[in-house]
Write an enzyme that holds these catalytic residues in place. Structure first.
Site, PDB file in Angstrom:
ATOM      1  N   GLY A  13       0.843  -1.204   0.000  1.00  0.00           N
ATOM      2  CA  GLY A  13       0.000   0.000   0.000  1.00  0.00           C
ATOM      3  C   GLY A  13       0.872   1.245   0.000  1.00  0.00           C
ATOM      4  O   GLY A  13       1.518   1.563   1.006  1.00  0.00           O
ATOM      5  N   ASP A  38       2.538  -1.593  -4.513  1.00  0.00           N
ATOM      6  CA  ASP A  38       1.131  -1.241  -4.700  1.00  0.00           C
ATOM      7  C   ASP A  38       0.676  -1.822  -6.037  1.00  0.00           C
ATOM      8  O   ASP A  38       1.455  -1.925  -6.984  1.00  0.00           O
ATOM      9  CB  ASP A  38       0.966   0.284  -4.711  1.00  0.00           C
ATOM     10  CG  ASP A  38      -0.440   0.731  -4.339  1.00  0.00           C
ATOM     11  OD1 ASP A  38      -0.595   1.394  -3.301  1.00  0.00           O
ATOM     12  OD2 ASP A  38      -1.382   0.407  -5.084  1.00  0.00           O
ATOM     13  N   VAL A  93      -3.059  -0.958   3.513  1.00  0.00           N
ATOM     14  CA  VAL A  93      -4.023  -0.794   2.418  1.00  0.00           C
ATOM     15  C   VAL A  93      -5.258  -0.057   2.933  1.00  0.00           C
ATOM     16  O   VAL A  93      -5.436   0.128   4.137  1.00  0.00           O
ATOM     17  CB  VAL A  93      -4.425  -2.166   1.819  1.00  0.00           C
ATOM     18  CG1 VAL A  93      -3.203  -2.876   1.263  1.00  0.00           C
ATOM     19  CG2 VAL A  93      -5.117  -3.033   2.865  1.00  0.00           C
ATOM     20  N   ASN A  94      -6.100   0.378   2.014  1.00  0.00           N
ATOM     21  CA  ASN A  94      -7.284   1.149   2.386  1.00  0.00           C
ATOM     22  C   ASN A  94      -8.334   0.253   3.061  1.00  0.00           C
ATOM     23  O   ASN A  94      -8.478  -0.917   2.722  1.00  0.00           O
ATOM     24  CB  ASN A  94      -7.870   1.878   1.174  1.00  0.00           C
ATOM     25  CG  ASN A  94      -7.718   1.105  -0.122  1.00  0.00           C
ATOM     26  OD1 ASN A  94      -6.772   0.339  -0.291  1.00  0.00           O
ATOM     27  ND2 ASN A  94      -8.656   1.270  -1.023  1.00  0.00           N
ATOM     28  N   CYS A 280     -10.775   9.463   7.407  1.00  0.00           N
ATOM     29  CA  CYS A 280     -10.811   8.538   8.549  1.00  0.00           C
ATOM     30  C   CYS A 280     -11.801   8.840   9.664  1.00  0.00           C
ATOM     31  O   CYS A 280     -12.394   7.906  10.200  1.00  0.00           O
ATOM     32  CB  CYS A 280      -9.413   8.412   9.131  1.00  0.00           C
ATOM     33  SG  CYS A 280      -8.327   7.565   7.978  1.00  0.00           S
TER      34      CYS A 280
HETATM   35  N1  LIG Z   1      -4.844   8.908   5.381  1.00  0.00           N
HETATM   36  C1  LIG Z   1      -4.443   9.063   6.620  1.00  0.00           C
HETATM   37  O1  LIG Z   1      -4.062  10.153   7.023  1.00  0.00           O
HETATM   38  C2  LIG Z   1      -4.438   7.917   7.577  1.00  0.00           C
HETATM   39  C3  LIG Z   1      -4.933   6.670   7.227  1.00  0.00           C
HETATM   40  N2  LIG Z   1      -4.895   5.629   8.129  1.00  0.00           N
HETATM   41  C4  LIG Z   1      -5.352   4.298   7.736  1.00  0.00           C
HETATM   42  O2  LIG Z   1      -4.336   3.708   6.912  1.00  0.00           O
HETATM   43  C5  LIG Z   1      -4.924   2.887   5.918  1.00  0.00           C
HETATM   44  C6  LIG Z   1      -4.467   3.345   4.540  1.00  0.00           C
HETATM   45  O3  LIG Z   1      -4.945   4.652   4.334  1.00  0.00           O
HETATM   46  P1  LIG Z   1      -4.425   5.553   3.129  1.00  0.00           P
HETATM   47  O4  LIG Z   1      -2.955   5.405   3.009  1.00  0.00           O
HETATM   48  O5  LIG Z   1      -5.010   6.888   3.335  1.00  0.00           O
HETATM   49  O6  LIG Z   1      -5.135   4.812   1.896  1.00  0.00           O
HETATM   50  P2  LIG Z   1      -4.832   4.995   0.345  1.00  0.00           P
HETATM   51  O7  LIG Z   1      -6.062   4.642  -0.357  1.00  0.00           O
HETATM   52  O8  LIG Z   1      -4.170   6.312   0.102  1.00  0.00           O
HETATM   53  O9  LIG Z   1      -3.706   3.879   0.042  1.00  0.00           O
HETATM   54  C7  LIG Z   1      -3.944   2.511   0.080  1.00  0.00           C
HETATM   55  C8  LIG Z   1      -3.185   1.866  -1.079  1.00  0.00           C
HETATM   56  O10 LIG Z   1      -3.251   0.445  -0.942  1.00  0.00           O
HETATM   57  C9  LIG Z   1      -3.258  -0.119  -2.249  1.00  0.00           C
HETATM   58  N3  LIG Z   1      -3.736  -1.490  -2.183  1.00  0.00           N
HETATM   59  C10 LIG Z   1      -4.970  -1.930  -1.822  1.00  0.00           C
HETATM   60  N4  LIG Z   1      -4.996  -3.276  -1.836  1.00  0.00           N
HETATM   61  C11 LIG Z   1      -3.758  -3.707  -2.208  1.00  0.00           C
HETATM   62  C12 LIG Z   1      -3.173  -4.990  -2.384  1.00  0.00           C
HETATM   63  N5  LIG Z   1      -3.855  -6.104  -2.141  1.00  0.00           N
HETATM   64  N6  LIG Z   1      -1.893  -5.058  -2.798  1.00  0.00           N
HETATM   65  C13 LIG Z   1      -1.176  -3.927  -3.023  1.00  0.00           C
HETATM   66  N7  LIG Z   1      -1.673  -2.679  -2.855  1.00  0.00           N
HETATM   67  C14 LIG Z   1      -2.952  -2.572  -2.443  1.00  0.00           C
HETATM   68  C15 LIG Z   1      -4.171   0.815  -3.037  1.00  0.00           C
HETATM   69  O11 LIG Z   1      -3.925   0.697  -4.423  1.00  0.00           O
HETATM   70  C16 LIG Z   1      -3.772   2.192  -2.462  1.00  0.00           C
HETATM   71  O12 LIG Z   1      -2.792   2.840  -3.253  1.00  0.00           O
HETATM   72  C17 LIG Z   1      -6.433   2.963   6.132  1.00  0.00           C
HETATM   73  O13 LIG Z   1      -6.824   1.872   6.929  1.00  0.00           O
HETATM   74  C18 LIG Z   1      -6.605   4.254   6.897  1.00  0.00           C
HETATM   75  O14 LIG Z   1      -7.741   4.213   7.726  1.00  0.00           O
HETATM   76  C19 LIG Z   1      -4.343   5.774   9.363  1.00  0.00           C
HETATM   77  C20 LIG Z   1      -3.818   6.970   9.754  1.00  0.00           C
HETATM   78  C21 LIG Z   1      -3.812   8.139   8.898  1.00  0.00           C
HETATM   79  O1  LIG Z   2      -6.546   8.119  11.158  1.00  0.00           O
HETATM   80  C1  LIG Z   2      -6.366   9.095  10.475  1.00  0.00           C
HETATM   81  O2  LIG Z   2      -6.599   9.170   9.271  1.00  0.00           O
HETATM   82  C2  LIG Z   2      -5.864  10.383  11.064  1.00  0.00           C
HETATM   83  O3  LIG Z   2      -7.039  11.216  11.250  1.00  0.00           O
HETATM   84  C3  LIG Z   2      -6.752  12.519  11.733  1.00  0.00           C
HETATM   85  O4  LIG Z   2      -5.881  13.193  10.834  1.00  0.00           O
HETATM   86  P1  LIG Z   2      -6.411  13.911   9.509  1.00  0.00           P
HETATM   87  O5  LIG Z   2      -7.789  13.472   9.215  1.00  0.00           O
HETATM   88  O6  LIG Z   2      -5.369  13.729   8.478  1.00  0.00           O
HETATM   89  O7  LIG Z   2      -6.412  15.474   9.864  1.00  0.00           O
HETATM   90  P2  LIG Z   2      -6.903  16.304  11.169  1.00  0.00           P
HETATM   91  O8  LIG Z   2      -5.917  17.362  11.428  1.00  0.00           O
HETATM   92  O9  LIG Z   2      -7.237  15.427  12.296  1.00  0.00           O
HETATM   93  O10 LIG Z   2      -8.219  17.003  10.628  1.00  0.00           O
HETATM   94  C4  LIG Z   2      -9.394  16.264  10.364  1.00  0.00           C
HETATM   95  C5  LIG Z   2     -10.532  17.220  10.060  1.00  0.00           C
HETATM   96  O11 LIG Z   2     -10.930  17.927  11.234  1.00  0.00           O
HETATM   97  C6  LIG Z   2     -10.918  19.314  10.979  1.00  0.00           C
HETATM   98  N1  LIG Z   2     -10.570  20.006  12.240  1.00  0.00           N
HETATM   99  C7  LIG Z   2      -9.449  19.688  12.927  1.00  0.00           C
HETATM  100  C8  LIG Z   2      -9.160  20.305  14.114  1.00  0.00           C
HETATM  101  C9  LIG Z   2     -10.029  21.281  14.638  1.00  0.00           C
HETATM  102  O12 LIG Z   2      -9.819  21.877  15.719  1.00  0.00           O
HETATM  103  N2  LIG Z   2     -11.154  21.578  13.930  1.00  0.00           N
HETATM  104  C10 LIG Z   2     -11.453  20.962  12.747  1.00  0.00           C
HETATM  105  O13 LIG Z   2     -12.498  21.253  12.141  1.00  0.00           O
HETATM  106  C11 LIG Z   2      -9.890  19.508   9.892  1.00  0.00           C
HETATM  107  O14 LIG Z   2     -10.076  20.709   9.190  1.00  0.00           O
HETATM  108  C12 LIG Z   2     -10.169  18.290   9.033  1.00  0.00           C
HETATM  109  O15 LIG Z   2     -11.262  18.506   8.187  1.00  0.00           O
HETATM  110  C13 LIG Z   2      -6.042  12.412  13.081  1.00  0.00           C
HETATM  111  O16 LIG Z   2      -5.695  13.722  13.529  1.00  0.00           O
HETATM  112  C14 LIG Z   2      -4.783  11.552  12.960  1.00  0.00           C
HETATM  113  O17 LIG Z   2      -4.192  11.394  14.245  1.00  0.00           O
HETATM  114  C15 LIG Z   2      -5.170  10.186  12.399  1.00  0.00           C
HETATM  115  O18 LIG Z   2      -4.017   9.395  12.216  1.00  0.00           O
END
Ligand SMILES: NC(=O)C1=CN([C@@H]2O[C@H](COP(=O)(O)OP(=O)(O)OC[C@H]3O[C@@H](n4cnc5c(N)ncnc54)[C@H](O)[C@@H]3O)[C@@H](O)[C@H]2O)C=CC1
Ligand SMILES: O=C(O)[C@H]1O[C@H](OP(=O)(O)OP(=O)(O)OC[C@H]2O[C@@H](n3ccc(=O)[nH]c3=O)[C@H](O)[C@@H]2O)[C@H](O)[C@@H](O)[C@@H]1O
EC number: 1.1.1.22
Length: 471
Positions: A13, A38, A93-94, A280
């Site tokens: 991923g 990926d 992965v997603n 998320c």
């Molecule tokens: N976006 C964020 O800020 C955060 C996301 N997470 C969690 O992390 C996980 C990933 O999130 P993102 O990176 O945002 O998702 P994303 O959608 O940006 O990336 C996931 C990638 O995995 C790939 N993929 C899916 N199945 C696959 C497979 N079988 N083999 C190889 N590649 C594969 C997809 O093509 C995609 O590029 C989710 O569970 C999300 O909830 C956790 C913390 C922060």
């Molecule tokens: O699991 C995840 O994906 C991540 O989700 C959030 O991170 P993210 O969604 O990237 O960004 P944030 O800064 O948390 O903002 C989320 C949303 O809340 C809004 N927000 C944030 C803070 C605030 O005071 N008010 C507010 O409206 C932001 O504008 C945005 O739309 C968490 O902050 C991360 O710790 C976590 O890893």
């Protein structure tokens, strides 16, 4: 057997989490070879592009990739080779919300996690530590273990760890360089603890050991959902209070400041807004709601569901305030939307509040012009098409256009709506904007970003989230 010394890492991923997280591991651990794989070729090509036109915008990320790519950091579509060579595999992965079937609209779709896990089982010819990096419901690691053990080859053992990611988009690199904590969950067996030690040693290259928290597998999985739910709950709480402020003449900034001074509450994450977005918060809370319902805890489910409902209410309330202020109709009126990303410093639009606002304005038959400094135009069109379920693009384009600067978006508009807190919106030449707008010229600040008094001095009619008209 002693803990394995990790020398080769594979991350399945290459998304918002896998890419930055493993790029930072490569930077901080030069002796470890890190390969991010990926299935999405376009995404991998972008990570490998000669001009570092990376698939995600994240401040500081390009510098990290420039330092490591081709040295000990590789991006590839060869998933099997990555798995074969690694001694530790991150599954990143997603895990989107299920769209159909049992739990549709609430439960996490674990199909991608399962497919990646099955691939590891099918390909691996040696023992691996498999790390669940994706955000998953409690006890997913158990399902992964069952799949891996049922399909493993003789002599191969798999140890599963949970290592949820807490980075926030827009600050991913600083969050990864200096995390509040790294959480590692493992089975409390000798083997589980050894695997936990192996991963701890990777992070210990740059994270102080007291910030590496080791717990049981299920606590680790639940802690990730809990952290996001509690963060989102703070935003819904402050947004609920913003509605009271608007009705009473209290000021949400002053309330948040006063409340946040209490060290038990703290000042962060109390910024009223048009509503939280991102891939998320909503997904993970709905996941928690589903988990609670599955565990026959309806009161718990209802409690967390309210956090999402309040967020929907906030988006609708803000849209209505725009319509009400513009003399109860926006039909045929030009509205400039500044910001389309779900927050500043990212090009990510998943669940962005801007999408809902625009959809609401479209329903009122307004003419909308959008400007965002980072989001690709193609992404905006695809989000608007998805939001309007099947309306052809040509029809959408009759009402919506995209501008290449804030000034251009605001030209001849009757109202400007700040939907994302991009810093550059603070320093726009607002006098210039005012002179080219239809009068009276309205600004709706949904992000507490602008200096309302200064704008009023220019002549704008200013409405700010969480501030009433009464003084
Ligand atoms: N976006 C964020 O800020 C955060 C996301 N997470 C969690 O992390 C996980 C990933 O999130 P993102 O990176 O945002 O998702 P994303 O959608 O940006 O990336 C996931 C990638 O995995 C790939 N993929 C899916 N199945 C696959 C497979 N079988 N083999 C190889 N590649 C594969 C997809 O093509 C995609 O590029 C989710 O569970 C999300 O909830 C956790 C913390 C922060
Ligand atoms: O699991 C995840 O994906 C991540 O989700 C959030 O991170 P993210 O969604 O990237 O960004 P944030 O800064 O948390 O903002 C989320 C949303 O809340 C809004 N927000 C944030 C803070 C605030 O005071 N008010 C507010 O409206 C932001 O504008 C945005 O739309 C968490 O902050 C991360 O710790 C976590 O890893």
């Amino acid at each position: 057997m002693a803990p394995v010394k990790v020398t080769k890492i594979c991350c399945i991923g290459a998304g918002y989490v896998g890419g930055p997280t493993c790029a930072v591991i490569a930077l901080k651990c030069p002796e470890i070879q890190v390969t991010i794989v990926d299935l999405n070729k376009a995404r991998v090509d972008a990570w490998n592009s000669d001009d570092f036109d990376l698939p995600i915008y994240e401040p500081g990320l390009e510098e990290v990739v420039r330092q490591c790519r081709g040295r000990n950091l590789f991006f590839s579509t060869d998933v099997d080779k990555g798995i074969l060579e690694a001694d530790l595999i991150f599954v990143s992965v997603n895990t989107p919300t299920k769209k159909s079937g049992v739990g549709a609209g609430f439960a996490a779709d674990l199909n991608y996690v399962e497919l990646a896990t099955r691939r590891i089982a099918a390909v691996a010819t040696s023992s691996k530590i498999v790390v669940e990096k994706s955000t998953v419901p409690c006890r997913t690691a158990e399902s992964m273990r069952t799949i891996l053990e049922a399909n493993s080859k003789p002599g191969c053992r798999f140890d599963i760890l949970s290592n949820p990611e807490f980075l926030a988009e827009g600050t991913a690199i600083t969050d990864l360089f200096s995390p509040d904590r790294v959480l590692i969950g493992s089975l409390q067996t000798k083997e589980g603890k050894d695997a936990c030690r192996s991963l701890t040693d990777v992070y210990a290259h740059w994270v102080p050991i007291e910030r590496i928290v080791t717990v049981g597998l299920w606590s680790s999985e639940l802690s990730k959902l809990a952290a996001n739910a509690m963060l989102a709950q703070r935003i819904s709480s402050i947004n609920a209070l913003s509605a009271i402020c608007e009705a009473t003449g209290a000021n949400i900034d002053e309330v948040a400041n006063a409340v946040g001074k209490d060290s038990r509450v703290g000042p962060k994450f109390l910024r009223a807004s048009v509503g939280f977005g991102g891939s998320c918060f909503q997904k993970d809370i709905l996941n928690l709601v589903y988990l609670s319902e599955s565990l026959h805890l309806p009161e718990v489910a209802a409690y967390w569901r309210q956090v999402v409902e309040m967020n929907e209410y906030q988006k609708g309330r803000f849209s209505k305030r725009v319509v009400d202020t513009l003399f109860n109709t926006i039909t045929g009126k030009k509205i400039a939307i500044l910001g389309f990303a779900f927050k500043a410093d990212t090009g990510d639009t998943r669940e962005s509040a801007a999408i809902t606002l625009i959809k609401n304005f479209q329903a009122e038959r307004a003419l909308v012009t959008i400007y965002d400094p980072q989001v690709l135009h193609s992404q905006i069109w695809s989000d608007l098409m998805e939001a309007s379920s099947g309306v052809p693009l040509e029809t959408i384009k009759r009402q919506v256009s995209i501008a290449s600067s804030a000034l251009e978006a605001c030209r001849d508009a009757e109202a400007v709506v700040i939907a994302t807190e991009w810093k550059e919106f603070r320093t726009i030449n607002w006098e210039g904007v005012y002179s080219h707008m239809t009068k009276p010229a309205f600004i709706f600040d949904g992000r507490l970003l602008l200096d309302a008094e200064k704008l009023r001095d220019i002549g704008f009619k200013v409405t700010v989230i969480g501030r009433g008209e009464r003084l």
